[in-house]
Write a protein that holds these residues in place. Structure first.
Motif, mmCIF file in Angstrom:
data_model
loop_
_atom_site.group_PDB
_atom_site.id
_atom_site.type_symbol
_atom_site.label_atom_id
_atom_site.label_comp_id
_atom_site.label_asym_id
_atom_site.label_seq_id
_atom_site.Cartn_x
_atom_site.Cartn_y
_atom_site.Cartn_z
ATOM 1 N N LYS A 19 0.836 -1.197 0.000
ATOM 2 C CA LYS A 19 0.000 0.000 0.000
ATOM 3 C C LYS A 19 0.874 1.252 0.000
ATOM 4 O O LYS A 19 1.814 1.344 0.794
ATOM 5 C CB LYS A 19 -0.903 0.001 1.229
ATOM 6 N N PRO A 20 0.590 2.199 -0.877
ATOM 7 C CA PRO A 20 1.394 3.436 -0.898
ATOM 8 C C PRO A 20 1.176 4.238 0.375
ATOM 9 O O PRO A 20 0.082 4.264 0.935
ATOM 10 C CB PRO A 20 0.854 4.184 -2.125
ATOM 11 N N GLU A 21 2.210 4.886 0.818
ATOM 12 C CA GLU A 21 2.115 5.699 2.024
ATOM 13 C C GLU A 21 1.345 6.982 1.721
ATOM 14 O O GLU A 21 1.649 7.708 0.792
ATOM 15 C CB GLU A 21 3.510 6.061 2.528
ATOM 16 N N VAL A 22 0.288 7.194 2.493
ATOM 17 C CA VAL A 22 -0.548 8.372 2.296
ATOM 18 C C VAL A 22 0.009 9.514 3.139
ATOM 19 O O VAL A 22 0.130 9.408 4.357
ATOM 20 C CB VAL A 22 -2.006 8.087 2.698
ATOM 21 N N LYS A 23 0.367 10.599 2.470
ATOM 22 C CA LYS A 23 0.907 11.747 3.178
ATOM 23 C C LYS A 23 -0.241 12.616 3.679
ATOM 24 O O LYS A 23 -1.053 13.100 2.897
ATOM 25 C CB LYS A 23 1.830 12.551 2.260
ATOM 26 N N LYS A 24 -0.313 12.797 4.968
ATOM 27 C CA LYS A 24 -1.345 13.614 5.561
ATOM 28 C C LYS A 24 -0.900 15.070 5.598
ATOM 29 O O LYS A 24 0.263 15.365 5.825
ATOM 30 C CB LYS A 24 -1.664 13.118 6.971
ATOM 31 N N ILE A 25 -1.865 15.959 5.365
ATOM 32 C CA ILE A 25 -1.589 17.386 5.400
ATOM 33 C C ILE A 25 -2.081 17.926 6.733
ATOM 34 O O ILE A 25 -3.206 17.659 7.147
ATOM 35 C CB ILE A 25 -2.287 18.106 4.233
ATOM 36 N N MET A 26 -1.241 18.665 7.397
ATOM 37 C CA MET A 26 -1.581 19.188 8.716
ATOM 38 C C MET A 26 -2.613 20.306 8.598
ATOM 39 O O MET A 26 -2.514 21.170 7.730
ATOM 40 C CB MET A 26 -0.316 19.704 9.405
ATOM 41 N N ALA A 27 -3.625 20.260 9.467
ATOM 42 C CA ALA A 27 -4.637 21.316 9.517
ATOM 43 C C ALA A 27 -3.968 22.650 9.823
ATOM 44 O O ALA A 27 -2.968 22.696 10.536
ATOM 45 C CB ALA A 27 -5.680 20.973 10.577
ATOM 46 N N PRO A 28 -4.480 23.749 9.264
ATOM 47 C CA PRO A 28 -5.761 23.877 8.552
ATOM 48 C C PRO A 28 -5.676 23.606 7.056
ATOM 49 O O PRO A 28 -6.625 23.885 6.332
ATOM 50 C CB PRO A 28 -6.118 25.340 8.806
ATOM 51 N N PHE A 29 -4.536 23.068 6.565
ATOM 52 C CA PHE A 29 -4.396 22.823 5.128
ATOM 53 C C PHE A 29 -5.163 21.565 4.726
ATOM 54 O O PHE A 29 -5.244 20.595 5.479
ATOM 55 C CB PHE A 29 -2.920 22.713 4.755
ATOM 56 N N ARG A 30 -5.728 21.600 3.508
ATOM 57 C CA ARG A 30 -6.558 20.491 3.032
ATOM 58 C C ARG A 30 -6.034 19.857 1.744
ATOM 59 O O ARG A 30 -6.332 18.710 1.457
ATOM 60 C CB ARG A 30 -7.987 20.991 2.760
ATOM 61 N N TYR A 31 -5.286 20.628 0.979
ATOM 62 C CA TYR A 31 -4.879 20.154 -0.352
ATOM 63 C C TYR A 31 -3.506 20.728 -0.681
ATOM 64 O O TYR A 31 -3.204 21.873 -0.331
ATOM 65 C CB TYR A 31 -5.899 20.610 -1.402
ATOM 66 N N HIS A 32 -2.697 19.926 -1.358
ATOM 67 C CA HIS A 32 -1.415 20.417 -1.859
ATOM 68 C C HIS A 32 -1.032 19.658 -3.121
ATOM 69 O O HIS A 32 -1.163 18.441 -3.198
ATOM 70 C CB HIS A 32 -0.290 20.248 -0.830
ATOM 71 N N LYS A 33 -0.591 20.399 -4.116
ATOM 72 C CA LYS A 33 -0.063 19.796 -5.342
ATOM 73 C C LYS A 33 1.044 20.683 -5.879
ATOM 74 O O LYS A 33 0.889 21.912 -5.964
ATOM 75 C CB LYS A 33 -1.159 19.634 -6.401
ATOM 76 N N ALA A 34 2.170 20.066 -6.223
ATOM 77 C CA ALA A 34 3.296 20.789 -6.808
ATOM 78 C C ALA A 34 3.337 20.519 -8.309
ATOM 79 O O ALA A 34 3.301 19.358 -8.732
ATOM 80 C CB ALA A 34 4.603 20.361 -6.154
ATOM 81 N N ILE A 35 3.391 21.575 -9.101
ATOM 82 C CA ILE A 35 3.434 21.463 -10.552
ATOM 83 C C ILE A 35 4.744 22.060 -11.051
ATOM 84 O O ILE A 35 4.995 23.256 -10.856
ATOM 85 C CB ILE A 35 2.247 22.194 -11.214
ATOM 86 N N GLU A 36 5.577 21.253 -11.672
ATOM 87 C CA GLU A 36 6.831 21.745 -12.250
ATOM 88 C C GLU A 36 6.554 22.232 -13.666
ATOM 89 O O GLU A 36 6.356 21.440 -14.585
ATOM 90 C CB GLU A 36 7.902 20.657 -12.254
ATOM 91 N N VAL A 37 6.494 23.541 -13.824
ATOM 92 C CA VAL A 37 6.223 24.130 -15.134
ATOM 93 C C VAL A 37 7.394 23.877 -16.075
ATOM 94 O O VAL A 37 7.218 23.538 -17.245
ATOM 95 C CB VAL A 37 5.953 25.637 -14.991
ATOM 96 N N LYS A 38 8.610 24.034 -15.541
ATOM 97 C CA LYS A 38 9.846 23.728 -16.249
ATOM 98 C C LYS A 38 10.942 23.610 -15.195
ATOM 99 O O LYS A 38 10.719 23.992 -14.030
ATOM 100 C CB LYS A 38 10.177 24.820 -17.273
#
Length: 207
Positions: free
Chosen positions: A32-51
């Protein structure tokens, strides 16, 4: 003396036999992949490498309600050591974020898709276009006109196909108060010109 030697020999053979026949228990490895929990009050995080050297981090946060909150875009240009942030109010919860250059002008846009809660699960989009210096301009996501909105009750699907921004949603009856699903799907295509999004219906199909 001989008796003691015999007993010692038997004991030694017993130890050797036990060590040879005892099997090591297999090590259990979880797939099972390790699920990374985000500490409150944060709910969502995504990193996008534009270049290489340029990354956009998208986060959302809020306390006390899961249907409203705020979002923040963190722009990290490690090549030029330029770091900037943009924030705004958020309706619903972020379900996805991605970058693309819809108008092919060399300046990528960031698209943040959120979804409301409850019946309908209505769509909200937050769009920004960034230039090379890091400055951004927000692009308004157009509301549906009266014709395109007829039979609309949310449950949108947004995706990119062949470099185009697409949206589709099921249609519901407007002839009675039950608002039953008609089985039809309305499909829309968005184009970007001069930082303005235009929408047109390309087809309406049976589900």
């Amino acid at each position: 003396m001989n008796f003691i030697r015999i007993i010692s020999g038997i004991a030694l053979l017993a130890v050797l036999f036990s060590s040879c026949t005892t099997e090591e228990k297999p090590r259990i490895v979880s797939n099972k992949p390790e699920v990374k929990k985000i500490m409150a009050p944060f709910r969502y995080h995504k990193a996008i490498e534009v270049k290489p050297g340029l990354t956009l981090d998208i986060v959302s946060w809020g306390r006390g309600s899961s249907s409203v909150g705020a979002y923040m875009i963190l722009r990290s240009d490690s090549t030029h050591l330029n770091y900037r942030s943009t924030t705004g109010e958020l309706d619903g919860r972020i379900v996805d974020a991605w970058d693309m250059d819809l108008d092919s002008d060399g300046n990528p846009e960031l698209y943040i898709q959120s979804k409301g809660e409850g019946e309908g699960s209505y769509l909200s989009m937050y769009i920004y276009e960034y230039n090379e210096s890091g400055s951004n301009q927000q692009i308004r996501f157009p509301d549906l006109g009266s014709t395109l909105k007829k039979g609309y009750k949310g449950n949108d699907s947004v995706y990119v196909k062949d470099g185009k921004l697409m949206r589709e949603f099921p249609l519901y009856s407007t002839e009675d108060t039950l608002s039953k699903a008609t089985g039809e799907i309305r499909k829309l295509e968005y184009s970007l010109r001069s930082n303005s999004l235009n929408v047109k219906e390309i087809e309406k199909t049976e589900n």
